[in-house]
Design a protein around this motif. Structure first.
Motif, PDB file in Angstrom:
ATOM      1  N   ASP A 390      32.890 -14.328 -58.493  1.00 25.25           N
ATOM      2  CA  ASP A 390      31.609 -13.991 -59.100  1.00 25.25           C
ATOM      3  C   ASP A 390      31.773 -13.648 -60.582  1.00 25.25           C
ATOM      4  OD1 ASP A 390      28.662 -13.212 -58.606  1.00 25.25           O
ATOM      5  OD2 ASP A 390      29.503 -11.498 -59.666  1.00 25.25           O
ATOM      6  N   LYS A 391      30.923 -14.259 -61.401  1.00 26.06           N
ATOM      7  CA  LYS A 391      31.033 -14.109 -62.849  1.00 26.06           C
ATOM      8  C   LYS A 391      30.809 -12.670 -63.296  1.00 26.06           C
ATOM      9  CE  LYS A 391      29.341 -16.260 -67.130  1.00 26.06           C
ATOM     10  NZ  LYS A 391      28.429 -17.292 -67.686  1.00 26.06           N
ATOM     11  N   SER A 392      29.853 -11.962 -62.672  1.00 28.31           N
ATOM     12  CA  SER A 392      29.543 -10.597 -63.103  1.00 28.31           C
ATOM     13  C   SER A 392      30.703  -9.643 -62.824  1.00 28.31           C
ATOM     14  CB  SER A 392      28.265 -10.097 -62.422  1.00 28.31           C
ATOM     15  OG  SER A 392      28.362 -10.189 -61.018  1.00 28.31           O
ATOM     16  N   VAL A 393      31.408  -9.836 -61.705  1.00 26.18           N
ATOM     17  CA  VAL A 393      32.574  -8.991 -61.402  1.00 26.18           C
ATOM     18  C   VAL A 393      33.706  -9.295 -62.371  1.00 26.18           C
ATOM     19  CG1 VAL A 393      34.315  -8.379 -59.673  1.00 26.18           C
ATOM     20  CG2 VAL A 393      31.955  -8.794 -58.963  1.00 26.18           C
ATOM     21  N   ILE A 394      33.951 -10.586 -62.595  1.00 27.38           N
ATOM     22  CA  ILE A 394      35.036 -10.993 -63.494  1.00 27.38           C
ATOM     23  C   ILE A 394      34.778 -10.488 -64.912  1.00 27.38           C
ATOM     24  CG2 ILE A 394      36.199 -13.009 -64.512  1.00 27.38           C
ATOM     25  CD1 ILE A 394      35.633 -14.478 -61.842  1.00 27.38           C
ATOM     26  N   ALA A 395      33.524 -10.537 -65.337  1.00 26.08           N
ATOM     27  CA  ALA A 395      33.174 -10.079 -66.690  1.00 26.08           C
ATOM     28  C   ALA A 395      33.403  -8.584 -66.856  1.00 26.08           C
ATOM     29  CB  ALA A 395      31.716 -10.423 -66.996  1.00 26.08           C
ATOM     30  N   ASN A 396      33.366  -7.828 -65.753  1.00 27.77           N
ATOM     31  CA  ASN A 396      33.554  -6.376 -65.808  1.00 27.77           C
ATOM     32  C   ASN A 396      34.994  -5.948 -65.527  1.00 27.77           C
ATOM     33  OD1 ASN A 396      30.932  -4.570 -66.063  1.00 27.77           O
ATOM     34  ND2 ASN A 396      30.346  -6.471 -65.043  1.00 27.77           N
ATOM     35  N   ALA A 397      35.886  -6.903 -65.298  1.00 24.12           N
ATOM     36  CA  ALA A 397      37.280  -6.571 -64.986  1.00 24.12           C
ATOM     37  C   ALA A 397      38.028  -6.112 -66.230  1.00 24.12           C
ATOM     38  CB  ALA A 397      37.980  -7.791 -64.385  1.00 24.12           C
ATOM     39  N   ASP A 398      39.027  -5.239 -66.026  1.00 21.55           N
ATOM     40  CA  ASP A 398      39.890  -4.811 -67.130  1.00 21.55           C
ATOM     41  C   ASP A 398      40.944  -5.870 -67.433  1.00 21.55           C
ATOM     42  OD1 ASP A 398      38.733  -2.164 -67.339  1.00 21.55           O
ATOM     43  OD2 ASP A 398      39.713  -1.744 -65.425  1.00 21.55           O
ATOM     44  N   PHE A 399      41.334  -6.624 -66.381  1.00 26.38           N
ATOM     45  CA  PHE A 399      42.410  -7.609 -66.528  1.00 26.38           C
ATOM     46  C   PHE A 399      42.131  -8.751 -65.553  1.00 26.38           C
ATOM     47  CE2 PHE A 399      46.867  -9.153 -66.043  1.00 26.38           C
ATOM     48  CZ  PHE A 399      47.222  -9.246 -67.387  1.00 26.38           C
ATOM     49  N   ILE A 400      42.256  -9.985 -66.030  1.00 27.69           N
ATOM     50  CA  ILE A 400      41.951 -11.163 -65.212  1.00 27.69           C
ATOM     51  C   ILE A 400      43.195 -12.031 -65.100  1.00 27.69           C
ATOM     52  CG2 ILE A 400      40.515 -13.238 -65.027  1.00 27.69           C
ATOM     53  CD1 ILE A 400      38.537 -11.625 -66.965  1.00 27.69           C
ATOM     54  N   ILE A 401      43.490 -12.469 -63.874  1.00 25.51           N
ATOM     55  CA  ILE A 401      44.602 -13.395 -63.640  1.00 25.51           C
ATOM     56  C   ILE A 401      44.003 -14.662 -63.032  1.00 25.51           C
ATOM     57  CG2 ILE A 401      46.770 -13.792 -62.417  1.00 25.51           C
ATOM     58  CD1 ILE A 401      47.134 -10.726 -62.371  1.00 25.51           C
ATOM     59  N   ASP A 402      44.044 -15.756 -63.791  1.00 27.24           N
ATOM     60  CA  ASP A 402      43.452 -17.032 -63.367  1.00 27.24           C
ATOM     61  C   ASP A 402      44.578 -17.945 -62.869  1.00 27.24           C
ATOM     62  OD1 ASP A 402      41.541 -18.938 -62.923  1.00 27.24           O
ATOM     63  OD2 ASP A 402      41.320 -19.527 -65.021  1.00 27.24           O
ATOM     64  N   ILE A 403      44.467 -18.370 -61.601  1.00 28.00           N
ATOM     65  CA  ILE A 403      45.513 -19.191 -60.980  1.00 28.00           C
ATOM     66  C   ILE A 403      45.049 -20.638 -60.927  1.00 28.00           C
ATOM     67  CG2 ILE A 403      47.125 -19.322 -59.028  1.00 28.00           C
ATOM     68  CD1 ILE A 403      46.976 -16.547 -60.236  1.00 28.00           C
ATOM     69  N   GLY A 404      45.978 -21.589 -61.121  1.00 25.67           N
ATOM     70  CA  GLY A 404      45.616 -23.008 -61.092  1.00 25.67           C
ATOM     71  C   GLY A 404      46.814 -23.872 -61.437  1.00 25.67           C
ATOM     72  N   PRO A 405      46.618 -24.964 -62.163  1.00 27.89           N
ATOM     73  CA  PRO A 405      45.316 -25.390 -62.702  1.00 27.89           C
ATOM     74  C   PRO A 405      44.367 -25.932 -61.635  1.00 27.89           C
ATOM     75  CG  PRO A 405      47.004 -27.012 -63.200  1.00 27.89           C
ATOM     76  CD  PRO A 405      47.715 -25.852 -62.592  1.00 27.89           C
ATOM     77  N   LYS A 406      44.937 -26.472 -60.544  1.00 27.05           N
ATOM     78  CA  LYS A 406      44.086 -26.984 -59.470  1.00 27.05           C
ATOM     79  C   LYS A 406      44.505 -26.317 -58.160  1.00 27.05           C
ATOM     80  CE  LYS A 406      42.941 -31.278 -61.863  1.00 27.05           C
ATOM     81  NZ  LYS A 406      42.925 -32.756 -61.814  1.00 27.05           N
ATOM     82  N   ALA A 407      44.382 -27.049 -57.050  1.00 27.74           N
ATOM     83  CA  ALA A 407      44.651 -26.452 -55.741  1.00 27.74           C
ATOM     84  C   ALA A 407      45.887 -27.058 -55.095  1.00 27.74           C
ATOM     85  CB  ALA A 407      43.440 -26.654 -54.828  1.00 27.74           C
ATOM     86  N   GLY A 408      46.354 -26.383 -54.025  1.00 28.03           N
ATOM     87  CA  GLY A 408      47.474 -26.899 -53.244  1.00 28.03           C
ATOM     88  C   GLY A 408      48.719 -27.074 -54.081  1.00 28.03           C
ATOM     89  N   SER A 409      49.364 -28.241 -53.947  1.00 31.61           N
ATOM     90  CA  SER A 409      50.599 -28.506 -54.693  1.00 31.61           C
ATOM     91  C   SER A 409      50.348 -28.622 -56.192  1.00 31.61           C
ATOM     92  CB  SER A 409      51.247 -29.801 -54.177  1.00 31.61           C
ATOM     93  OG  SER A 409      50.350 -30.892 -54.337  1.00 31.61           O
TER      94      SER A 409
END
Length: 745
Positions: A390-409
């Motif tokens: 959810d964008k509103s939760v992410i926008a209020n986070a102190d620190f964000i960890i984005d995993i990717g770039p895509k899925a699976g392998s």
């Protein structure tokens, strides 16, 4: 240490991930479905925190504790005692209620046993004890009844087969008895029967008739449908018939206690003019002011506990619930917020909380309350780790960890870590969508519709609604939490027999089930190998003749380590390939059957130029799951992946009615984009989609919206607005319309 320090994590698809996670902060893990975010939060951080805590206990204590296998991580430092708040049901026991799991009902029992009039023992108010439970329902609050809508098609006449039960099929013995009784107009649709006629058809006691007409015996008995089915249901000799009858039954409130669960003795006691049943049936947001007005020094300690915990539930946006509500009827989001309220009620600090999508099942209007609750936990000196899209939760986070770039392998890497401003400038999928550099496009115009399903719904808080559900378009059922959306969906499923519900529940718990077996592609692959080698297809099945005899086709052996976690060890015989050596001698185009199971869906499509195999694998490619390995166990798929696998099976059909319950739960915005493509394909093929949803991107792409509300609980259950997204945006009373309009701007 101010950080949780992870070095070289390689669990599942993680590619030797190293990261420093700040403590005492609100940290969000995000990324596309299947990217590896849940693996870091749950399978690494939470599992290791639990395992290390349990390791500190004596071996005697650990024998009876849950066991965690060591995660595939080189080192992890700075962990704190961890508490997981997931979306699983609070309890499967139908006797568990909101009041019992929050322990507020326990305090109510104590209050009534000490200060109620007349005085009873605390156990006399418990519906789980013989002294307090209703004599009829034994404390469940329910009894079995027949669902008339499942038995009778009100739009048909008796001659047209209005009675759905096979025992009364047109031309059958009991149908002939109804006809011979001359009690009814056999050509009149049942919906036009008078109340007296309908009662005669359904509930009449046995009546004796004489008939001289050819084809009938001289004397016969007529009996209503309901008493006849009930008699057979209670007859243990007709086991097959009883099994068939089960679909016509439903649970309803106990006719003796009215669903209150307790007996007359408990119901008669009063405290400040109210019975324990009346208080349990009040919405929590109305119950709170009742207790806030009480000023009694002797009961102060009990009342203050009740006030504090009721206040937390209201603060988390579930004040529309009642203490008497069975937890088995709660949504996953409601269950999670009750768990969160428990934690907010304690004064502990230095803990680590791990939450799975705390905004799941929440309307935009209700999300801010959750964000404030999460921040309150960090203000108490706790670390809060949240898996969220959810964008509103992410926008209020102190620190964000984005995993990717895509899925699976193609995932398993950290593509961004830092604050929200930095995320918006990052070129990850999350950054691209949140900064509006990539957008989900609204389809041009709404599809028109001519025919609809007339639906009547009066269950739970629904106020005797009559709704038309359009056919061959996509309809979204929207509204704030507790407004009646799920109740309307249940009514639709009950009244439309051919409706197919597509949810996020696992498609199978067997570790042997995989995408190849689920889509039946593996049957065709085995045929190709069998024809090439001129052998039986069974030799190429890891569940049959071709299986490794040591591991029975699993590819691994599980070693029970007693008070330590179970360890999975690669089978020494087949080296994890599942097959015996004889099978692996045979190859097709230079590949063994085990090599094929290691391929992704897309790789397998390139390898096989077989029409039947391609057709089945295309089902997965078309819903964006081409990255899955053919042999990947189905129990390792995320909720979003599971739902897309189920949707895939419908892409080749037309004329079906699909009911989707919050299909975007667990999905990244990029996956929502793909999901909308699939949903539109289903509708374009002539299917009907009914979607219970909060996601504004999906709602804006609906052809028709039924918006419920205006609030939750008893203040909900009304139709606030019906129409196209454009029409809903113009409705001043609709919260959904308000947020849709804001998003469009």
């Amino acid at each position: 240490m101010d950080y949780i320090r992870i070095k070289n994590a390689a669990e599942h698809n993680l590619k030797n991930v190293s990261i420093d996670i700040p403590k005492n902060k609100l940290v969000v893990f995000t990324g596309v479905s299947g990217s590896g975010k849940t693996t870091i939060a749950y399978d690494i951080v939470f599992a290791e925190a639990q395992r290390e805590y349990l390791d500190s206990l004596s071996t005697y204590s650990r024998i009876s504790m849950p066991r965690f296998s060591k995660a595939k991580v080189e080192t992890i430092e700075g962990l704190s005692p961890a508490i997981m708040i997931n979306q699983q049901q609070l309890a499967k026991n139908p006797r568990s209620t909101v009041g019992t799991v929050t322990e507020i009902y326990t305090y109510l029992r104590l209050l009534f046993s000490r200060f109620g009039k007349p005085i009873l023992n605390a156990g006399d108010f418990s519906f789980n004890t013989p002294s307090g439970a209703c004599e009829n329902c034994k404390g469940t609050g329910e009894e079995i009844g027949l669902n008339i809508n499942r038995i009778i098609d009100l739009n048909k006449s008796l001659n047209e087969g209005a009675i759905k039960h096979r025992t009364w099929k047109v031309g059958g013995r009991l149908w002939n008895i109804i006809s011979a009784s001359h009690l009814f107009d056999m050509d009149k649709p049942v919906k036009f029967f008078s109340e007296e006629e309908l009662n005669e058809l359904l509930y009449s006691e046995s009546k004796h008739f004489s008939n001289d007409s050819q084809g009938f015996i001289q004397n016969f008995s007529y009996e209503g449908i309901v008493p006849r089915i009930l008699k057979r249901h209670n007859d243990s000799r007709g086991l097959e018939g009883v099994s068939y009858d089960a679909k016509f039954f439903t649970t309803c409130k106990c006719s003796v206690c009215g669903g209150s669960r307790v007996n007359e003795k408990a119901r008669s006691v009063r405290y400040h003019g109210k019975s324990i049943v009346e208080l349990s049936n009040m919405e929590i947001q109305d119950l709170l002011p009742f207790f806030e007005k009480i000023d009694e020094p002797l009961s102060e300690e009990i009342v203050s506990y009740i006030i504090k915990n009721l206040g937390l539930l209201v603060k988390l946006g579930i004040g529309y619930l009642t203490l008497g509500r069975s937890v088995s009827t709660l949504s996953n989001g409601e269950s999670q917020r009750i768990k969160l309220a428990r934690q907010l009620g304690n004064s502990l600090s230095g803990l680590m909380y791990v939450l799975d999508e705390p905004t799941a099942g929440l309307h935009e209007k209700d999300k801010q309350q959750i964000i404030e609750a999460l921040k309150l936990l960090t203000q108490k000196g706790n670390t809060v780790l949240v898996v969220e899209h959810d964008k509103s939760v992410i926008a209020n986070a102190d620190f964000i960890i984005d995993i990717g770039p895509k899925a699976g392998s193609q995932g398993g890497e950290i593509v961004y870590s830092g604050n929200y401003c930095g995320l918006l400038q990052n070129n990850s999928l999350t950054g691209m969508y949140f900064s509006n550099r990539t957008r989900i496009k609204k389809k041009s115009g709404s599809r028109s519709w001519d025919n609809a399903i007339p639906l009547f719904a009066d269950r739970n808080n629904l106020k005797d609604l009559t709704v038309n559900i359009p056919l061959n378009v996509m309809t979204c059922i929207t509204g704030v939490s507790g407004s009646g959306k799920s109740s309307l969906m249940d009514a639709l499923v009950d009244q439309v027999e051919k409706a197919t519900v597509i949810d996020q529940l696992p498609v199978g718990t067997s570790p042997r089930s995989n995408p190849a077996t689920y889509t039946k592609a593996f049957d065709e692959i085995r045929k190709v190998f069998a024809e090439s080698a001129e052998l039986s297809p069974a030799l190429f099945a890891f569940n049959s003749a071709g299986a490794c005899e040591k591991c029975k086709g699993l590819g691994y052996e599980t070693i029970n380590m007693h008070f330590l976690g179970d360890v999975k060890r690669v089978c020494e015989e087949c080296k994890g390939k599942r097959y015996k050596a004889e099978t692996l001698r045979y190859q097709y185009k230079g590949k063994t059957i085990a090599d094929v199971l290691d391929m992704t869906v897309e790789e397998a499509k390139e390898f096989f130029h077989n029409r039947e195999i391609m057709k089945r694998l295309d089902l997965l490619s078309n819903v964006g799951l081409g990255y899955l390995q053919l042999g990947q166990s189905m129990d390792t798929l995320s909720g979003g992946e599971v739902q897309r696998v189920k949707l895939a099976s419908g892409l080749s059909k037309s004329g079906e009615i699909y009911v989707l319950d919050e299909p975007t739960r667990g999905l990244h915005i990029a996956d929502v984009d793909k999901l909308l493509d699939v949903m539109n394909q289903l509708v374009d093929r002539g299917n009907t989609l009914v979607v219970v949803e909060h996601n504004l991107e999906v709602i804006k792409n609906a052809d028709w919206i039924v918006d419920l509300g205006p609030e939750g609980g008893e203040k909900g259950g009304y139709i606030v607005a019906e129409g196209t997204p454009e029409a809903i945006m113009k409705c001043s009373k609709s919260y959904t319309g308000k947020y849709l309009a804001e998003m469009q701007q």
